[in-house]
Write an enzyme that holds these catalytic residues in place. Sequence first.
Site, short mmCIF file in Angstrom:
data_model
loop_
_atom_site.label_atom_id
_atom_site.label_comp_id
_atom_site.label_asym_id
_atom_site.label_seq_id
_atom_site.Cartn_x
_atom_site.Cartn_y
_atom_site.Cartn_z
N SER A 142 0.87 -1.21 0.14
CA SER A 142 -0.07 -0.11 -0.08
C SER A 142 0.94 1.30 -0.22
O SER A 142 2.05 1.16 0.56
CB SER A 142 -0.93 -0.11 1.31
OG SER A 142 -1.52 1.07 1.63
N TYR A 156 -1.62 -1.15 10.33
CA TYR A 156 -1.94 -1.55 8.71
C TYR A 156 -0.59 -0.87 7.93
O TYR A 156 0.00 -1.54 7.11
CB TYR A 156 -3.20 -0.74 8.04
CG TYR A 156 -3.43 -1.09 6.84
CD1 TYR A 156 -4.00 -2.17 6.40
CD2 TYR A 156 -3.17 0.08 5.89
CE1 TYR A 156 -4.53 -2.55 4.89
CE2 TYR A 156 -3.64 -0.44 4.58
CZ TYR A 156 -4.05 -1.56 4.27
OH TYR A 156 -4.40 -1.98 2.76
#
Length: 269
Positions: A142, A156
């Site tokens: 990401s 995350y």
Amino acid sequence: MTVARPLSLITGASSGIGAAFARQLAALGHQLVLTARRVDRLETLAAELRERHAIQVTVLPHDLADPAAPRTLCDELDQRGLPVDWLVNNAGYGVPGTFVANDWATHADFLQVLLTAPTELAWRLLPGMRQRGHGRIINVASLAGHVPGPAGHTLYAASKAYLIKLSQSLALENHAAGVHVCALCPGFTWSEFHDVTGTRDKMNRLPGFMWLSAEDVVRQGIAAVERGDAVYIPGRVNRAIKTLVQLLPDRLALRLSARESKRYRNTQV
């Protein structure tokens, strides 16, 4: 060397980026192994792809939060005589809220799915790729792995940063053996991700130019791993964000992250 009919294993294939990988790789003539928890969705997708592309699609449902799942999945592949040429480590999700707002079992499951499972699958499948002289591994990371970690969704960004560094090392170790490894680092992508985490209303405040479709992300990711890119960020806006953050002093970058966290994340304990 190249493989005429590569076999691709896609984790988290039931929706979003994983399903988009399945559709695009099927269109390229790949045989597929699809895994995720939602069996009904996998079977529906498999039936669609068999009919449309006349390819072999095997459904092997697993919950990668189970520490035994990666080994069991690879054992099943061996038993069925399915050597994996492409591994797409896509399975993932977010845990909203601050670190101490969630119990440890929740975090342990998250770390198993986002860190341990993709690492173990790569470790188990790389030897066969190297022996055959061809392989591709895409670790769906990401843009969050390139910018300061926000408050809320605490693990995350950290997990995605790990996947980026892992992919870089694996790319260097395996390129000479004909295996390309790429960390694909999308930014905001239209998928179920924010619906599952309950942040859709907040995410809808973002301007449209910030978003990419799952199809665009996957198309660029496939091209990137074929080129041999160890890390790839799809979208000019996302690449600009990464460059800007790198140019900012750490203190200022962290301050900006804190401000954005309050707008789009649950930062309350």
